[in-house]
Design a protein around this motif. Structure first.
Motif, mmCIF file in Angstrom:
data_model
loop_
_atom_site.group_PDB
_atom_site.id
_atom_site.type_symbol
_atom_site.label_atom_id
_atom_site.label_comp_id
_atom_site.label_asym_id
_atom_site.label_seq_id
_atom_site.Cartn_x
_atom_site.Cartn_y
_atom_site.Cartn_z
ATOM 1 N N LEU A 30 -5.813 69.833 -57.331
ATOM 2 C CA LEU A 30 -6.300 68.935 -55.630
ATOM 3 C C LEU A 30 -5.188 68.578 -54.617
ATOM 4 O O LEU A 30 -4.427 68.708 -54.224
ATOM 5 N N VAL A 31 -5.972 69.494 -53.698
ATOM 6 C CA VAL A 31 -5.154 69.527 -52.352
ATOM 7 C C VAL A 31 -5.192 67.934 -51.662
ATOM 8 O O VAL A 31 -4.253 67.340 -51.372
ATOM 9 N N PHE A 32 -6.601 66.720 -52.003
ATOM 10 C CA PHE A 32 -6.109 65.836 -51.016
ATOM 11 C C PHE A 32 -6.887 65.147 -52.210
ATOM 12 O O PHE A 32 -7.640 65.359 -53.258
ATOM 13 N N TRP A 33 -7.064 63.457 -52.323
ATOM 14 C CA TRP A 33 -7.725 62.578 -52.791
ATOM 15 C C TRP A 33 -9.019 62.154 -51.549
ATOM 16 O O TRP A 33 -8.535 61.832 -50.954
ATOM 17 N N ASP A 34 -9.438 61.157 -51.975
ATOM 18 C CA ASP A 34 -10.220 60.532 -51.424
ATOM 19 C C ASP A 34 -10.231 58.946 -52.429
ATOM 20 O O ASP A 34 -9.650 59.082 -53.047
ATOM 21 N N TRP A 46 -9.409 48.366 -54.481
ATOM 22 C CA TRP A 46 -9.313 49.267 -53.775
ATOM 23 C C TRP A 46 -8.749 48.219 -51.958
ATOM 24 O O TRP A 46 -8.060 47.682 -51.564
ATOM 25 N N ASN A 47 -9.618 46.514 -52.553
ATOM 26 C CA ASN A 47 -8.408 45.981 -51.702
ATOM 27 C C ASN A 47 -6.612 44.869 -52.365
ATOM 28 O O ASN A 47 -6.113 45.153 -51.249
ATOM 29 N N THR A 48 -6.467 45.577 -53.713
ATOM 30 C CA THR A 48 -4.951 46.129 -53.695
ATOM 31 C C THR A 48 -4.388 47.396 -52.743
ATOM 32 O O THR A 48 -3.639 46.691 -52.842
ATOM 33 N N ILE A 49 -5.294 48.584 -53.091
ATOM 34 C CA ILE A 49 -4.614 49.090 -52.380
ATOM 35 C C ILE A 49 -4.124 48.748 -51.242
ATOM 36 O O ILE A 49 -2.613 48.790 -49.859
ATOM 37 N N PHE A 54 -2.007 49.969 -47.463
ATOM 38 C CA PHE A 54 -2.465 51.136 -47.094
ATOM 39 C C PHE A 54 -2.134 51.096 -45.714
ATOM 40 O O PHE A 54 -1.953 51.633 -44.661
ATOM 41 N N PHE A 55 -1.480 49.785 -45.246
ATOM 42 C CA PHE A 55 -0.663 50.208 -43.786
ATOM 43 C C PHE A 55 0.273 49.982 -43.734
ATOM 44 O O PHE A 55 0.887 49.983 -42.430
ATOM 45 N N ASP A 56 1.237 50.496 -44.234
ATOM 46 C CA ASP A 56 2.619 50.641 -44.595
ATOM 47 C C ASP A 56 2.321 52.188 -43.592
ATOM 48 O O ASP A 56 1.652 53.156 -44.112
ATOM 49 N N LYS A 63 -8.536 60.204 -41.961
ATOM 50 C CA LYS A 63 -10.190 59.256 -41.574
ATOM 51 C C LYS A 63 -11.122 60.425 -41.311
ATOM 52 O O LYS A 63 -10.393 60.760 -40.012
ATOM 53 N N VAL A 64 -11.976 60.938 -41.996
ATOM 54 C CA VAL A 64 -13.007 61.573 -41.286
ATOM 55 C C VAL A 64 -14.417 61.587 -41.667
ATOM 56 O O VAL A 64 -14.591 61.214 -43.379
ATOM 57 N N GLY A 65 -14.733 61.668 -41.034
ATOM 58 C CA GLY A 65 -16.278 60.561 -40.934
ATOM 59 C C GLY A 65 -15.905 58.635 -41.076
ATOM 60 O O GLY A 65 -15.385 58.198 -40.298
ATOM 61 N N GLY A 66 -16.588 58.352 -42.057
ATOM 62 C CA GLY A 66 -16.103 57.147 -42.424
ATOM 63 C C GLY A 66 -15.986 57.261 -43.580
ATOM 64 O O GLY A 66 -15.718 55.852 -44.615
ATOM 65 N N LYS A 67 -14.949 58.562 -43.423
ATOM 66 C CA LYS A 67 -14.408 59.257 -45.060
ATOM 67 C C LYS A 67 -13.169 58.390 -45.434
ATOM 68 O O LYS A 67 -12.664 59.143 -44.706
ATOM 69 N N TRP A 68 -11.839 58.296 -46.536
ATOM 70 C CA TRP A 68 -10.805 58.351 -45.844
ATOM 71 C C TRP A 68 -10.002 59.079 -47.385
ATOM 72 O O TRP A 68 -10.835 59.496 -48.483
#
Length: 87
Positions: A30-34, A46-49, A54-56, A63-68
């Protein structure tokens, strides 16, 4: 007549080595994760992340389109460092 003896401990050892090699291969594929993969790998919602890291500004994300998307190796490194900081 032919007699064969098998060292079960050695067979288990070889099997475990090969299994570890395959797991490492799959892990590096895997090169990247969604976001779903990130949640799976961290065992966090997702809330815990978002609440925890997440904001660190050090956390690698795009973000590509609407997906991280998260670069797999960089994200792993960040997460390990982040976790060590929580001691």
């Amino acid at each position: 007549m032919l007699s064969i003896q098998i060292d079960e401990q050695e067979v288990k050892h070889i099997l475990l080595e090969k299994l570890e090699e395959k797991i490492k291969e799959i892990d590096t594929e895997l090169v990247f994760w969604d976001s779903k993969e990130l949640m799976r790998r961290t065992c966090m919602s997702w809330n815990t992340i978002q609440k925890e890291f997440f904001f660190d500004p050090r956390f690698p994300k795009f973000k590509v389109g609407g997906k991280w998307y998260f670069p797999a190796q960089e994200t792993k490194s960040f997460l390990l460092e982040w976790l060590k900081e929580r001691r």
